[in-house]
Design a protein around this motif. Structure first.
Motif, PDB file in Angstrom:
ATOM      1  N   GLU A  85       3.490  -9.492 -25.169  1.00 18.27           N
ATOM      2  CA  GLU A  85       2.576 -10.146 -26.116  1.00 18.27           C
ATOM      3  C   GLU A  85       2.657  -9.489 -27.492  1.00 18.27           C
ATOM      4  N   PHE A  86       2.703  -8.147 -27.520  1.00 10.80           N
ATOM      5  CA  PHE A  86       2.796  -7.408 -28.777  1.00 10.80           C
ATOM      6  C   PHE A  86       4.073  -7.745 -29.525  1.00 10.80           C
ATOM      7  N   PHE A  87       5.201  -7.735 -28.824  1.00 14.63           N
ATOM      8  CA  PHE A  87       6.476  -8.008 -29.485  1.00 14.63           C
ATOM      9  C   PHE A  87       6.551  -9.447 -30.004  1.00 14.63           C
ATOM     10  N   ARG A  88       5.963 -10.378 -29.272  1.00 10.15           N
ATOM     11  CA  ARG A  88       5.942 -11.762 -29.759  1.00 10.15           C
ATOM     12  C   ARG A  88       5.158 -11.859 -31.062  1.00 10.15           C
ATOM     13  N   LYS A  89       4.034 -11.146 -31.142  1.00 10.02           N
ATOM     14  CA  LYS A  89       3.189 -11.200 -32.338  1.00 10.02           C
ATOM     15  C   LYS A  89       3.875 -10.592 -33.559  1.00 10.02           C
ATOM     16  N   ILE A  90       4.725  -9.592 -33.350  1.00  8.34           N
ATOM     17  CA  ILE A  90       5.399  -8.977 -34.502  1.00  8.34           C
ATOM     18  C   ILE A  90       6.776  -9.599 -34.747  1.00  8.34           C
ATOM     19  N   GLY A  91       7.061 -10.687 -34.043  1.00 10.25           N
ATOM     20  CA  GLY A  91       8.278 -11.446 -34.301  1.00 10.25           C
ATOM     21  C   GLY A  91       9.537 -10.871 -33.721  1.00 10.25           C
ATOM     22  N   VAL A  92       9.413 -10.176 -32.583  1.00 13.21           N
ATOM     23  CA  VAL A  92      10.583  -9.586 -31.929  1.00 13.21           C
ATOM     24  C   VAL A  92      10.833 -10.303 -30.603  1.00 13.21           C
ATOM     25  N   LYS A  93      12.074 -10.744 -30.387  1.00 15.23           N
ATOM     26  CA  LYS A  93      12.430 -11.455 -29.158  1.00 15.23           C
ATOM     27  C   LYS A  93      12.340 -10.523 -27.955  1.00 15.23           C
ATOM     28  N   THR A  94      11.721 -11.010 -26.860  1.00 17.15           N
ATOM     29  CA  THR A  94      11.516 -10.144 -25.691  1.00 17.15           C
ATOM     30  C   THR A  94      12.057 -10.730 -24.397  1.00 17.15           C
ATOM     31  N   ASN A  95      12.612 -11.919 -24.438  1.00 16.62           N
ATOM     32  CA  ASN A  95      12.994 -12.598 -23.196  1.00 16.62           C
ATOM     33  C   ASN A  95      14.108 -11.861 -22.453  1.00 16.62           C
ATOM     34  N   GLN A  96      14.052 -11.900 -21.136  1.00 18.68           N
ATOM     35  CA  GLN A  96      15.123 -11.375 -20.288  1.00 18.68           C
ATOM     36  C   GLN A  96      16.431 -12.079 -20.634  1.00 18.68           C
ATOM     37  N   VAL A  97      17.535 -11.333 -20.593  1.00 18.29           N
ATOM     38  CA  VAL A  97      18.838 -11.951 -20.862  1.00 18.29           C
ATOM     39  C   VAL A  97      19.215 -12.894 -19.717  1.00 18.29           C
ATOM     40  N   HIS A  98      20.076 -13.864 -20.021  1.00 16.59           N
ATOM     41  CA  HIS A  98      20.508 -14.827 -19.005  1.00 16.59           C
ATOM     42  C   HIS A  98      21.980 -14.683 -18.646  1.00 16.59           C
ATOM     43  N   SER A  99      22.721 -13.932 -19.461  1.00 10.13           N
ATOM     44  CA  SER A  99      24.144 -13.729 -19.173  1.00 10.13           C
ATOM     45  C   SER A  99      24.536 -12.317 -19.581  1.00 10.13           C
ATOM     46  N   ALA A 100      25.450 -11.726 -18.825  1.00 10.26           N
ATOM     47  CA  ALA A 100      25.880 -10.350 -19.109  1.00 10.26           C
ATOM     48  C   ALA A 100      27.355 -10.183 -18.772  1.00 10.26           C
ATOM     49  N   MET A 101      28.062  -9.470 -19.641  1.00  8.12           N
ATOM     50  CA  MET A 101      29.452  -9.086 -19.383  1.00  8.12           C
ATOM     51  C   MET A 101      29.489  -7.592 -19.114  1.00  8.12           C
ATOM     52  N   ILE A 102      30.134  -7.199 -18.020  1.00  8.58           N
ATOM     53  CA  ILE A 102      30.263  -5.779 -17.662  1.00  8.58           C
ATOM     54  C   ILE A 102      31.744  -5.427 -17.638  1.00  8.58           C
ATOM     55  N   VAL A 103      32.138  -4.399 -18.374  1.00 10.11           N
ATOM     56  CA  VAL A 103      33.516  -3.917 -18.344  1.00 10.11           C
ATOM     57  C   VAL A 103      33.553  -2.655 -17.491  1.00 10.11           C
ATOM     58  N   GLY A 104      34.380  -2.682 -16.451  1.00  8.22           N
ATOM     59  CA  GLY A 104      34.450  -1.587 -15.489  1.00  8.22           C
ATOM     60  C   GLY A 104      33.851  -2.026 -14.177  1.00  8.22           C
ATOM     61  N   GLY A 105      34.573  -1.808 -13.084  1.00 10.17           N
ATOM     62  CA  GLY A 105      34.137  -2.337 -11.787  1.00 10.17           C
ATOM     63  C   GLY A 105      33.780  -1.275 -10.774  1.00 10.17           C
ATOM     64  N   GLY A 106      33.180  -0.173 -11.223  1.00 11.74           N
ATOM     65  CA  GLY A 106      32.824   0.908 -10.311  1.00 11.74           C
ATOM     66  C   GLY A 106      31.559   0.626  -9.516  1.00 11.74           C
ATOM     67  N   GLU A 107      31.020   1.682  -8.903  1.00 11.68           N
ATOM     68  CA  GLU A 107      29.844   1.535  -8.040  1.00 11.68           C
ATOM     69  C   GLU A 107      28.602   1.101  -8.815  1.00 11.68           C
ATOM     70  N   ILE A 108      28.453   1.621 -10.044  1.00  8.45           N
ATOM     71  CA  ILE A 108      27.295   1.210 -10.847  1.00  8.45           C
ATOM     72  C   ILE A 108      27.349  -0.296 -11.084  1.00  8.45           C
ATOM     73  N   THR A 109      28.525  -0.795 -11.410  1.00  5.09           N
ATOM     74  CA  THR A 109      28.681  -2.234 -11.655  1.00  5.09           C
ATOM     75  C   THR A 109      28.339  -3.044 -10.413  1.00  5.09           C
ATOM     76  N   TYR A 110      28.755  -2.571  -9.240  1.00  7.71           N
ATOM     77  CA  TYR A 110      28.436  -3.283  -7.996  1.00  7.71           C
ATOM     78  C   TYR A 110      26.922  -3.350  -7.794  1.00  7.71           C
ATOM     79  N   TYR A 111      26.251  -2.202  -7.872  1.00  7.72           N
ATOM     80  CA  TYR A 111      24.796  -2.189  -7.676  1.00  7.72           C
ATOM     81  C   TYR A 111      24.087  -3.023  -8.740  1.00  7.72           C
ATOM     82  N   LEU A 112      24.536  -2.875 -10.006  1.00  8.94           N
ATOM     83  CA  LEU A 112      23.899  -3.592 -11.106  1.00  8.94           C
ATOM     84  C   LEU A 112      24.033  -5.099 -10.939  1.00  8.94           C
TER      85      LEU A 112
END
Length: 452
Positions: free
Chosen positions: A215-242
């Protein structure tokens, strides 16, 4: 507390440094005598050269009187065996670092059957941290208090924000349910008072519930929405869990990995993600895979230098969030001068998670620090204290409490209710109190008072 640390790599060294500063008796164990010599020369710790899974070695480390053993060697199996031997030899609490994803699926069974107090997987912990940032991309960093009921979010003030030019007292008047508790301006970190003037580019940390933060970020004009797409470079264990977490959140994921065999493994493990076999440092490939249309980018290769360069390239391409994974903790000044978005250090996250358990354990036998976070490159601490029955500060209004300079009582959690305190508020038994300060080493809530 009497603590034994087995394994003196980056995590073990970080734990030894921090725990010895917090008035614990620390003994480090490692097979390499040079490593033991270096670490005992740098910090106030005892050293034992030997195999941490050996009963004789643990006896030399005084396992019989130890309160806790932390096993963070490179080997999962050695860490687990250290904990089993320690439990039989000293009946102490035990923590093991276990990285293999096979053991991850059996984590609770292993912990329960072997009698471990805690199992920490660095890659999974890092993936959880990245996912939180992608859920709330405005934040550079997110720390959690009061069992997740309140968060501390750090963000950079954009030039077009309604906050620019305002003083904190003006912000507090219109946003009474949050508190700006740390500010960084041109490299200088302060605990700000009501006269602090906010400028574009300032880094601010706010303490608030996630619902109120949006609510605070919306009032000060900052976008807060969750992302809908992501690119990950590197296919290690962190990438698998993420990716497992992001797919569950409904985020479309594209992974770029150069190793063909790993790509085939990921394709089987992650059927909902798009797996591309190629060099993630190839600009043409990134453009072909529509980096410009992505809302988030995660540089997650095994090379810090490559991750930094990829992140700098992606920063002007993706719309919401760039996350950079780094393995080494050195050259902080150089890295932060590059103006990257969010940095993730798996080793640092591992150490922090273990330290939180140690502090909670210590809370029951003396200190009442429940949670502690190091902020702004260790220049600020945010601590959570529990108010016990014998606390001398109960029922004293904050306006009458003579606190030290650069100490801010930021939040009181009382029976599940979050209070952003004013001068008329006070502590009572059972409260969880969050304090933000530039002073280090506070052990009890009474330490916030100015010396008479």
């Amino acid at each position: 507390m009497q603590i034994i640390i087995v394994g003196c790599g980056k995590v073990g060294t970080a734990l030894a440094a921090q725990l010895s500063q917090e008035d614990n008796n620390v003994t480090v164990v490692d097979k390499d005598s040079d490593v033991i010599r270096n670490i005992t020369g740098l910090y106030d710790v005892m050293g034992v050269v030997g195999n941490g899974a050996s009963y004789n070695t643990l006896q030399e480390a005084d396992i019989e009187h130890a309160d806790l053993l932390i096993a963070v060697s490179r080997s999962d199996e050695l860490n687990l065996l250290c904990c089993v031997v320690a439990r039989q030899a000293g009946r102490c609490h035990t923590i093991a670092r276990v990285r293999n994803s096979v053991y991850r699926k059996e984590k609770e069974f292993i912990r329960r059957e072997l009698g471990l107090s805690m199992i920490i997987n660095p890659e999974f912990a890092a993936a959880q941290e990245i996912a939180r940032l992608l859920r709330f991309p405005t934040a550079i960093e997110i720390d959690s208090f009061s069992k997740g009921r309140v968060e501390m979010l750090r963000f950079k003030v954009p030039a077009n924000s309604g906050l620019v030019g305002k003083q904190l007292k003006d912000v507090s008047a219109t946003h009474a349910d949050l508190l700006i508790c740390v500010a960084e301006k041109q490299g200088q970190v302060v605990i700000p008072d009501g006269n602090y003037r906010i400028d574009a580019g300032d880094s601010l940390s706010i303490l608030v519930t996630l619902k109120k933060a949006a609510e605070f970020f919306r009032k000060i004009g900052v976008k807060t929405n969750q992302v809908h797409s992501a690119m990950i470079v590197g296919g290690g264990e962190i990438t698998y869990y993420l990716t497992c977490i992001l797919v569950h959140m409904g985020i479309k994921v594209t992974i770029i990995e150069k190793n063909k065999q790993r790509c085939e493994e990921l394709s089987d493990l992650l059927p909902s993600a798009t797996i591309i076999c190629g060099d993630g440092s190839d600009q043409d490939l990134l453009r072909e895979e529509n980096i410009d249309d992505m809302e988030a980018f995660v540089a997650c290769t095994d090379m810090d230098e490559e991750n930094i360069i990829l992140s700098l390239y992606a920063k002007n391409k993706v719309s919401s969030k760039v996350v950079t994974k780094l393995n080494h903790l050195s050259f902080n000044d150089v890295i932060h001068s590059l103006d990257l978005d969010s940095l993730i250090y798996p080793k640092h996250i591992t150490a922090e998670n273990i330290l939180q358990y140690v502090r909670a354990m210590k809370n029951s036998i003396g200190s009442n620090v429940e949670t502690l976070y190091k902020l702004m490159d260790d220049r600020v601490e945010a601590l959570e204290f529990i108010i016990h029955e014998d606390c001398a500060l109960q029922k004293i209004k904050l306006e009458n409490m003579q606190t030290r300079k650069d100490v801010l009582v930021a939040c009181i959690s009382r029976k599940g209710k979050i209070i952003i305190p004013g001068g008329q508020d006070y502590f009572q038994q059972g409260d969880s109190v969050i304090v933000v300060t530039t002073h280090t080493g506070l052990q009890n809530i009474e330490d916030i008072l100015a010396e008479q």
